[in-house]
Design a protein around this motif. Structure first.
Motif, mmCIF file in Angstrom:
data_model
loop_
_atom_site.group_PDB
_atom_site.id
_atom_site.type_symbol
_atom_site.label_atom_id
_atom_site.label_comp_id
_atom_site.label_asym_id
_atom_site.label_seq_id
_atom_site.Cartn_x
_atom_site.Cartn_y
_atom_site.Cartn_z
ATOM 1 N N GLN A 113 3.155 -10.858 26.899
ATOM 2 C CA GLN A 113 2.174 -9.332 26.811
ATOM 3 C C GLN A 113 0.723 -9.903 26.753
ATOM 4 O OE1 GLN A 113 3.399 -6.572 28.493
ATOM 5 N NE2 GLN A 113 5.400 -7.725 29.078
ATOM 6 N N GLN A 114 0.924 -10.493 25.328
ATOM 7 C CA GLN A 114 -0.307 -11.318 25.082
ATOM 8 C C GLN A 114 -1.471 -12.028 25.929
ATOM 9 O OE1 GLN A 114 0.301 -13.538 20.860
ATOM 10 N NE2 GLN A 114 2.360 -12.748 21.040
ATOM 11 N N PHE A 115 -0.234 -12.738 26.553
ATOM 12 C CA PHE A 115 -1.380 -13.473 27.855
ATOM 13 C C PHE A 115 -1.946 -12.596 29.227
ATOM 14 C CE2 PHE A 115 0.983 -15.474 24.542
ATOM 15 C CZ PHE A 115 0.111 -16.180 24.642
ATOM 16 N N LYS A 116 -3.033 -12.456 29.443
ATOM 17 C CA LYS A 116 -3.342 -11.266 30.713
ATOM 18 C C LYS A 116 -2.988 -12.406 31.984
ATOM 19 C CE LYS A 116 -6.395 -8.574 27.956
ATOM 20 N NZ LYS A 116 -7.678 -7.803 28.390
ATOM 21 N N HIS A 117 -3.673 -14.073 31.578
ATOM 22 C CA HIS A 117 -3.516 -14.429 33.019
ATOM 23 C C HIS A 117 -2.770 -15.640 32.613
ATOM 24 C CE1 HIS A 117 -7.638 -13.623 33.485
ATOM 25 N NE2 HIS A 117 -7.417 -12.830 31.786
ATOM 26 N N ILE A 167 8.636 -17.997 24.874
ATOM 27 C CA ILE A 167 8.594 -17.993 27.144
ATOM 28 C C ILE A 167 9.605 -16.350 26.480
ATOM 29 C CG2 ILE A 167 8.998 -18.364 29.258
ATOM 30 C CD1 ILE A 167 8.453 -20.926 28.293
ATOM 31 N N HIS A 168 9.245 -14.939 26.875
ATOM 32 C CA HIS A 168 10.241 -14.040 26.302
ATOM 33 C C HIS A 168 9.285 -12.617 26.750
ATOM 34 C CE1 HIS A 168 9.536 -12.909 23.193
ATOM 35 N NE2 HIS A 168 9.702 -14.412 21.705
ATOM 36 N N GLN A 169 9.874 -11.787 27.194
ATOM 37 C CA GLN A 169 9.547 -10.471 27.439
ATOM 38 C C GLN A 169 8.536 -9.874 26.449
ATOM 39 O OE1 GLN A 169 10.298 -8.776 30.641
ATOM 40 N NE2 GLN A 169 7.796 -7.922 30.717
ATOM 41 N N GLU A 170 8.987 -10.009 25.602
ATOM 42 C CA GLU A 170 7.180 -9.399 24.272
ATOM 43 C C GLU A 170 5.942 -10.489 23.912
ATOM 44 O OE1 GLU A 170 11.012 -9.596 23.727
ATOM 45 O OE2 GLU A 170 11.797 -8.037 23.724
ATOM 46 N N THR A 171 6.206 -11.737 23.849
ATOM 47 C CA THR A 171 5.363 -12.386 23.451
ATOM 48 C C THR A 171 4.111 -12.694 24.902
ATOM 49 O OG1 THR A 171 7.158 -14.233 22.556
ATOM 50 C CG2 THR A 171 4.726 -14.862 23.211
ATOM 51 N N THR A 214 -3.350 -20.203 21.970
ATOM 52 C CA THR A 214 -2.849 -18.811 21.236
ATOM 53 C C THR A 214 -1.058 -19.691 21.528
ATOM 54 O OG1 THR A 214 -3.859 -17.647 21.974
ATOM 55 C CG2 THR A 214 -1.869 -16.677 21.333
ATOM 56 N N TYR A 215 -0.766 -19.909 23.548
ATOM 57 C CA TYR A 215 0.032 -20.756 23.122
ATOM 58 C C TYR A 215 1.335 -21.730 22.305
ATOM 59 C CZ TYR A 215 3.417 -22.493 26.244
ATOM 60 O OH TYR A 215 4.869 -23.463 27.246
ATOM 61 N N VAL A 216 -0.558 -22.369 22.592
ATOM 62 C CA VAL A 216 0.355 -23.610 21.052
ATOM 63 C C VAL A 216 0.381 -23.683 20.407
ATOM 64 C CG1 VAL A 216 -1.003 -25.993 20.300
ATOM 65 C CG2 VAL A 216 -1.400 -25.443 22.893
ATOM 66 N N ARG A 217 0.085 -22.270 19.641
ATOM 67 C CA ARG A 217 0.113 -22.255 18.108
ATOM 68 C C ARG A 217 1.477 -21.447 18.412
ATOM 69 N NH1 ARG A 217 -4.816 -22.942 14.735
ATOM 70 N NH2 ARG A 217 -6.284 -22.778 15.874
ATOM 71 N N LEU A 218 1.883 -20.583 18.897
ATOM 72 C CA LEU A 218 3.094 -20.047 18.545
ATOM 73 C C LEU A 218 3.861 -20.936 18.848
ATOM 74 C CD1 LEU A 218 2.175 -17.216 21.248
ATOM 75 C CD2 LEU A 218 2.704 -16.391 18.811
ATOM 76 N N LEU A 219 4.165 -22.039 20.273
ATOM 77 C CA LEU A 219 5.245 -23.087 20.345
ATOM 78 C C LEU A 219 5.212 -23.538 18.853
ATOM 79 C CD1 LEU A 219 4.279 -24.718 23.424
ATOM 80 C CD2 LEU A 219 6.368 -23.402 22.684
#
Length: 737
Positions: free
Chosen positions: A491-495, A485-489, A375-380
């Protein structure tokens, strides 16, 4: 009266429109100039540009020849013609530090506001390279000190980052803004504090830099100074308003003490407590972050034992759990856990025991880790495409995690980013005359292809440069993090906790993150992201048939040598992934055993201030190539089980040792392609051979022990099967009876 009001409003709106128009024109003047030069100077380009897109003036500046520069100007070469990268002769001189040539060009009217394809100016290039004399000359000729590049960096940002004090003085004197930040939010003060340039920090603070200006992730200059132990910079920042810096936290809830705990510097912690306790306001030092970690948890995760003891002596609770039920005491026990001991009396199952300990089980937490990393890589890469549509993409998962061959902990993920738009505009050639395993990428013979790819072409050969694509990819990827890397994004990541550290590798980009979970209390995760293109056929130089139903291979942005940037390397990662997933476990265990031996036998060497560890000396690609060759020799799974496993592993290590001595590890798929990197091998050869030799001796000793015991057991069994003659006394009594 009404007429007067109407006139006032008219003048007000006219002034407002003028200001907006001026700002707009100032922002795009570089682009307007390029359009103008493209329309007005096409004949000049045809007359003076050579095949490599340079003019005699560019060549003269590159060679630092004053006589040839004057001759080129006298011959009528337009002084502001640009090369394929949008750079003028003045840009060449500023970047290389040729102050005398820069002065000559400025005297003849060279424009200092022409930007290259990355929107960088000659002043930006000079400040980055610390050419203070040239910086001063450009500023005196009216260069804009606040011109921002594609990533919003300014000349002052780079001078502050690199520690070029004289350049900073000149830029600030000519009213450069101390507040303009990179798209990540990092200001000149932030990067100066990060890198410990305390004189620059002091100068920027003197001229109004905001010590509370943060990055997109909420980190302040003081946070980063504490993280990297920049004591003098921290002391300057401590002197700022404590009521404002004390409560500052980043988007993960990290306080100043969390950053100190990660670093483990007790001296700076004492300095911090001294400044904080001078304030009468009570402070909770055991604040938790968004994962429930106190500073004591962070110190234990990073094995900062002395710092952890210091916090415990200061009253921190050692039994406080984070959100995943880990206490500092439990983390300490996990850190101190001894390496598993194996049954020395059973060399036959030695490798099996290793695999039982270090093989990854791929439980629910591993799958959750994979999902969050993906998910992180796809967002980037989604943000990258918004920056530059030319880098439209598809995600290809590859590497050891997806092959199910990861050993130890799942702390490394590999992804190939297929640049589908560039792929649509190009065609790949892998001629037999090219270096083995490499080919060239040429644009299609269309106006669209040449227009879009022009900044990335090798000027002489007119093929797509692997290095230019890779560097642009790195720039886009690092810029995209500011929008992820900001406050809204988060929230999608628990770990997963994102980190800003990254590295421009020879074939892609390495970005980093941290994992906090139940099974894995803490992991540092490396994510390798490699730009590639897919070719839908099988390489012409392949020596085996394609195992895929529809043949394909990838090409990655890596050249055989630093000066051969016109070549792209052929990669069969996708094919290897499919092949490994189809292997039976008995055969795959040999590959896992080799990686386990590397994992439990750490090794490092230091060359030219660079430390190389075991998996850089003996890469997985080397092991994989020899492993695939061994499979071709022993294709039956019965040849890899029980005692055969240790013999197969020994055979692979022997071949590795021999090939390293020869400097040639042949690829399994590509004819005449050497897996060993030539530049690295020249430096690391002796260490690679020594390391492989140590692994080989270890396995051979186990194999010899196993053979001796097998021989003894067979001898003992044979002796029991023979009916021995009775003793003489028994024989005598039998005879007399």
């Amino acid at each position: 009266m009404q007429t007067s009001d109407q006139l006032t409003r008219f003048i007000f709106y006219l002034c407002l429109i003028s200001i907006l128009l001026y700002s707009f024109l100032k922002k795009i003047r570089g682009r307007l100039w390029k359009i103008y030069t493209c329309q007005q100077s096409s004949e000049a380009e045809k007359q003076f540009h050579r095949q490599n897109s340079l003019t005699d003036l560019h060549e003269a500046v590159a060679k630092n020849s004053e006589a040839n520069v004057r001759k080129a100007i006298t011959n009528g070469i337009p002084i502001d013609l640009i090369d394929h990268a949008g750079q003028t002769a003045l840009y060449y001189g500023c970047e290389r530090g040729f102050a005398n040539l820069v002065n000559i060009l400025l005297q003849h009217g060279a424009r200092h506001d022409i930007l290259d394809v990355n929107q960088t100016s000659p002043l930006w290039a000079a400040a980055q390279k610390s050419h203070a004399e040239i910086v001063l000359a450009l500023l005196q000729h009216g260069a804009d000190p606040d011109q921002q590049a594609n990533d919003n960096t300014t000349a002052l940002y780079h001078a502050s980052y690199e520690g070029h004090l004289a350049c900073v003085y000149y830029l600030v004197r000519f009213k450069a803004s101390v507040h303009l930040a990179k798209n990540s939010g990092a200001s000149p003060l932030f990067v100066a504090a990060r890198n410990g340039h305390y004189r620059i920090v002091k100068h920027l603070l003197k001229y109004g830099a905001n010590p509370f200006q943060t990055q997109a992730d909420g980190r302040s200059p003081l946070h980063t100074a504490l993280l990297y132990s920049r004591t003098r910079c921290a002391q300057l920042l401590f002197a700022c308003d404590p009521l404002r810096w004390i409560p500052q936290v980043d988007i993960y809830g990290w306080t100043h003490l969390h950053f100190l705990a990660k670093n483990g510097n007790i001296r700076m912690a004492r300095l911090f407590f001294h400044h904080v306790r001078c304030e009468l306001k009570p402070i909770d030092f055991e604040q938790i972050d968004s994962f429930g970690n106190t500073p004591l948890h962070i110190a234990m995760f990073h094995r900062k034992t002395r710092f952890a003891n210091y916090l415990i002596e200061s009253g921190f609770n050692i039994d406080r759990s984070n959100f995943f039920q880990w206490t500092p005491t439990m983390i300490d026990v996990a850190n101190r856990k001894n390496q598993a001991r194996f049954d020395e009396s059973s060399p036959k199952i030695y490798l099996t025991q290793l695999l039982g300990t270090y093989r990854i089980d791929y439980t629910a937490e591993e799958d959750e880790m994979r999902q969050e990393v993906e998910t992180y890589v796809r967002l980037l890469i989604f943000e990258m495409e918004k920056f530059d549509p030319l880098f439209r993409h598809d995600l290809i998962c590859s590497g050891s995690y997806y092959e199910r061959t990861r050993i130890g902990v799942p702390n490394e993920f590999d992804y190939m980013i297929n640049l589908s738009e560039i792929q649509r505009l190009c065609t790949f050639f892998d001629d037999v005359n090219y270096p083995s395993g490499y080919g060239r990428l040429y644009p299609l013979s269309t106006n669209e292809a040449h227009e879009k790819l022009r900044p990335y072409l090798e000027p002489t050969i007119q093929c797509v440069s692997s290095v230019k694509i890779r560097k642009r990819f790195y720039q886009l990827l690092t810029s995209a993090r500011a929008f992820v890397i900001h406050q809204e994004t988060i929230q999608q990541f628990k770990h997963l906790k994102f980190e800003w550290t990254s590295g421009d590798k020879r074939c892609g980009t390495a970005i980093h993150a941290e994992w906090y979970g139940s099974r894995y209390a803490y992991l540092t995760i490396k994510i390798d992201v490699v730009p590639c293109l897919t070719v839908y056929r099988w390489p012409r130089t392949a020596k085996v048939t394609c195992p895929l139903a529809k043949p394909e291979f990838q090409i990655i942005a890596r050249s055989p040598k630093p000066d051969q940037t016109d070549f792209w390397r052929i990669s069969t990662s996708r094919t290897e992934l499919v092949s490994f997933l189809s292997l039976v476990d008995e055969i795959k265990d040999a590959y896992l055993s080799l990686k386990t031996l590397r994992y439990i036998n750490p090794y490092e060497c230091r060359i030219d201030k660079v430390t190389y560890v075991a998996d850089e000396l003996l890469t997985s690609y080397m092991i994989k190539s020899e492993f695939l060759h061994e499979i071709s020799r022993y294709p039956q799974s019965q040849q890899w089980i029980k005692g055969g496993l240790i013999h197969r592993v020994t055979s692979i290590l022997k071949r590795l040792h021999r090939h390293l001595q020869q400097g040639l590890i042949p690829s399994f798929y590509i004819e005449n392609y050497n897996v060993i990197d030539g530049d690295d091998y020249a430096r690391l050869r002796s260490f690679e051979i020594k390391y492989v030799c140590s692994l080989l001796k270890q396995v051979q000793e186990k194999a010899r022990t196993m053979n001796r015991r097998v021989t003894r057991s067979q001898t003992f069994a044979a002796s029991e099967s023979i009916d021995p003659s009775p003793p003489l006394r028994v024989r005598a009594s039998t005879t007399s009876s």
